[in-house]
Design a protein around this motif. Structure first.
Motif, PDB file in Angstrom:
ATOM      1  N   TRP A 134     -12.612 -39.790 -21.129  1.00 52.31           N
ATOM      2  CA  TRP A 134     -13.823 -40.285 -20.643  1.00 52.31           C
ATOM      3  C   TRP A 134     -14.931 -40.573 -21.440  1.00 52.31           C
ATOM      4  O   TRP A 134     -15.453 -41.771 -21.433  1.00 52.31           O
ATOM      5  CB  TRP A 134     -14.233 -39.734 -19.296  1.00 52.31           C
ATOM      6  N   ALA A 135     -15.278 -39.874 -22.239  1.00 56.26           N
ATOM      7  CA  ALA A 135     -16.367 -40.001 -23.466  1.00 56.26           C
ATOM      8  C   ALA A 135     -15.915 -41.207 -24.439  1.00 56.26           C
ATOM      9  O   ALA A 135     -16.756 -42.097 -24.808  1.00 56.26           O
ATOM     10  CB  ALA A 135     -16.627 -38.837 -24.250  1.00 56.26           C
ATOM     11  N   GLY A 136     -14.522 -41.297 -24.648  1.00 54.80           N
ATOM     12  CA  GLY A 136     -14.262 -42.450 -25.478  1.00 54.80           C
ATOM     13  C   GLY A 136     -14.246 -43.750 -24.685  1.00 54.80           C
ATOM     14  O   GLY A 136     -14.486 -44.922 -25.279  1.00 54.80           O
ATOM     15  N   VAL A 149     -15.605 -45.143 -30.446  1.00 59.80           N
ATOM     16  CA  VAL A 149     -14.718 -44.548 -29.608  1.00 59.80           C
ATOM     17  C   VAL A 149     -14.118 -43.191 -30.112  1.00 59.80           C
ATOM     18  O   VAL A 149     -14.305 -42.153 -29.442  1.00 59.80           O
ATOM     19  CB  VAL A 149     -13.496 -45.377 -29.472  1.00 59.80           C
ATOM     20  N   SER A 150     -13.745 -43.233 -31.236  1.00 59.09           N
ATOM     21  CA  SER A 150     -13.040 -42.036 -32.006  1.00 59.09           C
ATOM     22  C   SER A 150     -14.196 -40.945 -32.173  1.00 59.09           C
ATOM     23  O   SER A 150     -13.986 -39.733 -31.787  1.00 59.09           O
ATOM     24  CB  SER A 150     -12.509 -42.538 -33.382  1.00 59.09           C
ATOM     25  N   ARG A 151     -15.402 -41.288 -32.672  1.00 56.85           N
ATOM     26  CA  ARG A 151     -16.439 -40.236 -32.918  1.00 56.85           C
ATOM     27  C   ARG A 151     -16.922 -39.754 -31.423  1.00 56.85           C
ATOM     28  O   ARG A 151     -16.950 -38.544 -31.233  1.00 56.85           O
ATOM     29  CB  ARG A 151     -17.673 -41.147 -33.455  1.00 56.85           C
ATOM     30  N   SER A 152     -16.888 -40.518 -30.478  1.00 53.85           N
ATOM     31  CA  SER A 152     -17.288 -39.964 -28.995  1.00 53.85           C
ATOM     32  C   SER A 152     -16.421 -38.848 -28.520  1.00 53.85           C
ATOM     33  O   SER A 152     -16.482 -37.990 -28.148  1.00 53.85           O
ATOM     34  CB  SER A 152     -17.518 -41.015 -28.013  1.00 53.85           C
ATOM     35  N   ILE A 153     -15.017 -39.447 -28.727  1.00 52.21           N
ATOM     36  CA  ILE A 153     -13.843 -38.476 -28.426  1.00 52.21           C
ATOM     37  C   ILE A 153     -14.070 -37.025 -29.104  1.00 52.21           C
ATOM     38  O   ILE A 153     -14.269 -35.907 -28.466  1.00 52.21           O
ATOM     39  CB  ILE A 153     -12.601 -38.809 -28.444  1.00 52.21           C
ATOM     40  N   GLU A 154     -14.365 -37.091 -30.239  1.00 50.92           N
ATOM     41  CA  GLU A 154     -14.255 -35.947 -31.223  1.00 50.92           C
ATOM     42  C   GLU A 154     -15.516 -35.115 -30.821  1.00 50.92           C
ATOM     43  O   GLU A 154     -15.594 -33.972 -30.840  1.00 50.92           O
ATOM     44  CB  GLU A 154     -14.236 -36.159 -32.903  1.00 50.92           C
ATOM     45  N   SER A 155     -16.624 -36.027 -30.788  1.00 51.16           N
ATOM     46  CA  SER A 155     -18.019 -35.048 -30.666  1.00 51.16           C
ATOM     47  C   SER A 155     -17.871 -34.314 -29.150  1.00 51.16           C
ATOM     48  O   SER A 155     -18.452 -33.307 -29.025  1.00 51.16           O
ATOM     49  CB  SER A 155     -19.081 -36.129 -30.613  1.00 51.16           C
ATOM     50  N   PHE A 156     -17.338 -34.993 -28.138  1.00 53.76           N
ATOM     51  CA  PHE A 156     -17.302 -34.291 -27.025  1.00 53.76           C
ATOM     52  C   PHE A 156     -16.580 -33.081 -27.276  1.00 53.76           C
ATOM     53  O   PHE A 156     -17.241 -31.763 -26.750  1.00 53.76           O
ATOM     54  CB  PHE A 156     -16.572 -35.335 -26.017  1.00 53.76           C
TER      55      PHE A 156
END
Length: 278
Positions: A134-136, A149-156
């Motif tokens: 969902w963050a992505g 998108v990738s950064r948000s998934i990883e950061s979460f």
């Protein structure tokens, strides 16, 4: 080239996405100790057929024939598990991936379901994986880049407290993808940031399958002798969540969620686009 869809084509993809949502809902409700993965496959098959759609899983992929309409990946299996006579047991964790074609347009989504009562670390694993998805998805906005998108998934994932047993492994070598007139299209969507490239700009009409795969250990995987099933190399358990999502002028539209993603995106301060089929 990234396939850009018109609003009318996105509406058709929404119809295909809802078939996938119905199939996964039926599978989720059927998951109990004692059921086989083949029985889950048959349930999804009936839903797809009853809605006038066809499976995009039961087909040739890269020269290999996949025999099911779902991928049923249990415990240390990450993705592409072949449905069969395996009996699910209390405490197992199963990731169910399903797709459908309707009027020439594809839908694709995945869920992770606990069989009975799961251990706390496995419940947490699924929750973290779903949350990262969902963050992505929240970054699927006009003007953003694929790397957002990738950064948000990883950061979460990196922000989450470590589980009592293990760590968070973001699976390497597998990720999301473009989707539309075919199930797998450009671009490839990493679940982590690699290199300095920003990737393509997200413009209205872009449709991506966002699908993080997270383990309680290694990011590394191996393919079993069946040429399909992907497992963790250290036997740590895995979770897989996925939705097909369109970028629109009004924001992201989650094509494979019944509410278009409205409820989950609202928690993140994002307004989902209006449902074209409402």
């Amino acid at each position: 080239m990234v396939e850009i869809k018109t609003p009318e084509q996105i509406a058709k993809m929404r119809a295909a996405g809802l078939v996938v949502a119905e199939a996964l809902k039926a599978c989720r409700e059927a998951v109990v100790p004692g059921i086989t993965t083949q029985e889950l496959n048959d349930i999804a098959d009936k839903v797809i057929t009853d809605h006038g759609a066809t499976s995009n899983f039961r087909a040739h992929h890269g020269g290999l024939w996949f025999p099911g309409v779902i991928c049923a990946s249990v415990n240390d299996e990450i993705v592409h598990g072949i449905p069969g006579e395996r009996v699910l047991r209390e405490g197992d964790l199963i990731s169910i991936d399903c797709g459908a074609i309707l009027d020439g347009w594809h839908g694709d989504a995945a869920i992770t379901v606990a069989v009975g009562e799961a251990a706390p670390e496995h419940t947490q694993l699924s929750r973290v994986t779903e949350g990262s998805m969902w963050a992505g998805i929240a970054q699927m906005k006009k003007g953003n880049r694929l790397v957002d998108v990738s950064r948000s998934i990883e950061s979460f994932i990196r922000r989450q407290p470590l589980p009592p047993k293990g760590k968070w492994g973001i699976v390497e070598g597998y990720g999301g993808h473009g989707i539309g007139t075919a199930m797998h299209m450009e671009p490839h969507v990493l679940n982590y940031v690699a290199g300095r490239g920003k990737g393509p700009k997200l413009i209205p009409g872009t449709v991506l399958a966002i699908e993080p795969m997270v383990t309680l250990g290694t990011p590394h995987s191996a393919v079993l002798e069946d040429d399909w099933t992907v497992v963790t190399t250290d036997k740590s358990w895995a979770s897989h969540w996925e939705h097909s999502v369109a970028v629109t002028e009004q924001g992201p539209l989650v094509l494979t969620a019944f509410d278009g993603g409205r409820a989950e995106l609202a928690k993140l301060g994002v307004t989902a686009a209006p449902d074209p089929l409402a």
